[in-house]
Write a protein that holds these residues in place. Structure first.
Motif, PDB file in Angstrom:
ATOM      1  N   ALA A 211       0.783  -1.234   0.000  1.00  0.00           N
ATOM      2  CA  ALA A 211       0.000   0.000   0.000  1.00  0.00           C
ATOM      3  C   ALA A 211       0.816   1.287   0.000  1.00  0.00           C
ATOM      4  O   ALA A 211       0.534   2.207  -0.774  1.00  0.00           O
ATOM      5  CB  ALA A 211      -0.967  -0.001   1.187  1.00  0.00           C
ATOM      6  N   THR A 378      -4.855   2.040   3.813  1.00  0.00           N
ATOM      7  CA  THR A 378      -5.186   0.628   3.653  1.00  0.00           C
ATOM      8  C   THR A 378      -5.289  -0.064   5.008  1.00  0.00           C
ATOM      9  O   THR A 378      -6.051  -1.019   5.172  1.00  0.00           O
ATOM     10  CB  THR A 378      -4.164  -0.069   2.751  1.00  0.00           C
ATOM     11  OG1 THR A 378      -4.062   0.675   1.522  1.00  0.00           O
ATOM     12  CG2 THR A 378      -4.581  -1.487   2.416  1.00  0.00           C
ATOM     13  N   LEU A 401      -7.689   2.049  -2.675  1.00  0.00           N
ATOM     14  CA  LEU A 401      -6.439   2.759  -2.398  1.00  0.00           C
ATOM     15  C   LEU A 401      -6.159   3.813  -3.458  1.00  0.00           C
ATOM     16  O   LEU A 401      -5.847   4.968  -3.138  1.00  0.00           O
ATOM     17  CB  LEU A 401      -5.274   1.768  -2.332  1.00  0.00           C
ATOM     18  CG  LEU A 401      -3.859   2.372  -2.328  1.00  0.00           C
ATOM     19  CD1 LEU A 401      -3.641   3.224  -1.088  1.00  0.00           C
ATOM     20  CD2 LEU A 401      -2.802   1.278  -2.418  1.00  0.00           C
TER      21      LEU A 401
END
Length: 447
Positions: A211, A378, A401
């Motif tokens: 992420a 995330t 995301l």
């Protein structure tokens, strides 16, 4: 008292109350500098001790962490958790295990986290924690014993509606696993939402590993797009070779870039033909080795011991290692070598002098509190999945995301323009993050 005097007075109070904490001073100074234009336009934000309250953590925890090494010798480290601001939601922020950790470092990280979490648009407050324990060179059993001792004290201060830690430097899936196991044992319940970055079979989220690295590239991609450019065909430098750097490299190359260098504390590797991401993952995640081992198996790569990665020519630089790794002289070299975009994957990796050089040279610069918010975003998505006992697909989570990072870019850009600083993503990020938190603090009274 005019705005300049007010801001100077606020900052002097911070210096007096937090002596010997230069990283914290640096983080506060950057935000206060951006707030001058806010206070000119909206002077009520200086009322009710708002800024003084914002710069003072709600709670600071320091505790002893005793553990026994493999030789049977008792070792003692120091643990920290700074619960900085919970006005938007439970404290949220990582744990860092590194010998450089002290209270000032944790406060700087926690302060940055307030605004970073605000920018995500998700209901999470700001906090940070860690220890001066160094996992490097320790056995699996030593790391387990330390993590269990650390959590024995920390567990009484955290919870899914109170404070939700995650990983940071020195804290990956292994350490999260040991800490979660100890928490579950002490709490006598499987409270999966109490930590994020967990394993996929026991409450973790897909995309969490990728992420932060993916997020910084998504943000940088929007920054390039705003100037009619893209990653396709671009040359990119990525400092570091940990989790953030690896996945920034992976996503940049998926978008058509060539990553021409990465690094660790021993030096840097030049990769004119791009990075073999799977090999890098094997070296850093499986073997836990230095970047020099990458060169032994990678065609065209060259190791530069103790060298400066910022000397490489590129279009985009993504500093993803640690705070203050890129100074004013480095920034001048980057600009001279053709870098037009810098997005921070680490927390405050650019010194104030470097940021000023970027402004002077017309280099588009994205601060970490905006560009690297993908990790905590995330983590918050992981919290949502834990709360509903659900598990989302990689594709769906990655879409969430990407949308969050695009929204952060839009918010920073539009806020900067509103305050007559178009293209200044530092001012945009600081003001947008501040106003959401400040409005909530004013609405909730003096607490």
């Amino acid at each position: 008292m005019n705005v300049e005097e007010k801001v100077s007075d606020f900052y002097q109070q911070v210096l007096r109350r937090n002596a010997g904490e230069p990283e914290f001073h640096q983080a506060v100074s950057e935000v206060l500098d951006s707030l001058k234009v806010v206070l000119e336009k909206d002077p009520h934000y200086a009322d009710q001790g708002l800024i003084q309250r914002l710069c003072e953590p709600e709670r600071q925890l320091i505790f002893r962490v005793p553990w026994v090494d493999d030789q049977g010798v008792v070792q003692v480290n120091r643990g920290f958790r700074v619960q900085f601001n919970s006005v938007l939601g439970p404290y949220k922020g990582g744990l860092r295990f590194h010998p450089s950790v002290n209270l000032g470092i944790i406060k700087f990280l926690g302060f940055e986290q307030i605004f970073k979490n605000s920018l995500t648009g998700l209901p999470i407050g700001g906090g940070k924690g860690g220890s001066d324990f160094d996992p490097k060179g320790k056995s699996e059993l030593e790391i387990m014993r330390f993590c269990q001792s650390f959590m024995t004290e920390l567990h009484r201060h955290i919870g899914e509606y109170r404070d939700v830690p995650a990983g940071d430097i020195g804290v990956g899936g292994r350490e999260i696993g040991y800490m979660f196991g100890q928490y579950r044992r002490l709490a006598n319940q499987h409270e999966s939402g109490v930590l994020t970055g967990k394993g996929l079979t026991w409450g973790g989220s897909l995309v969490r590993t990728e992420a932060t690295g993916y997020g910084v590239v998504y943000f940088a991609s929007k920054m390039l797009e705003a100037h009619g450019e893209s990653f396709d065909g671009a040359k990119v430098i990525v400092s570091g070779s940990g989790n953030v750097a690896i996945y920034a490299i992976e996503k940049a190359q998926q978008l058509g870039a060539t990553v021409v260098g990465f690094s660790d504390s021993s030096g840097y590797v030049s990769t004119p033909n791009g990075v073999d991401v799977e090999l890098l993952k094997d070296v850093k995640e499986v073997r836990r080795a230095r970047v020099a081992e990458y060169v032994a198996a990678a065609e065209g790569a060259e190791f530069h011991e103790g060298g400066n990665i910022w000397e490489l020519a590129a279009d985009v630089a993504l500093p993803c290692a640690t705070q203050n790794e890129l100074n004013g002289e480095d920034a001048k070299v980057l600009a001279a070598n053709g870098v037009r975009y810098v997005a921070e994957g680490a927390n405050m990796p650019s010194t104030p002098e470097a940021v000023e050089v970027f402004r002077e040279k017309g280099v588009n610069f994205a601060p970490g509190k905006a560009a690297n918010a993908g990790g905590v975003a995330t983590s918050a998505l992981e919290m949502q999945q834990n709360a509903t006992r659900d598990s989302w697909s990689f594709e769906y989570t990655d879409e969430r995301l990407q949308k969050i990072m695009e929204n952060i870019f839009t918010t920073c850009a539009s806020t900067a323009a509103t305050y007559d600083h178009e293209g200044d993503y530092v001012i945009g990020a600081n003001i947008a993050g501040f106003k959401k938190v400040a409005n909530a603090m004013l609405a909730q009274g003096i607490v």
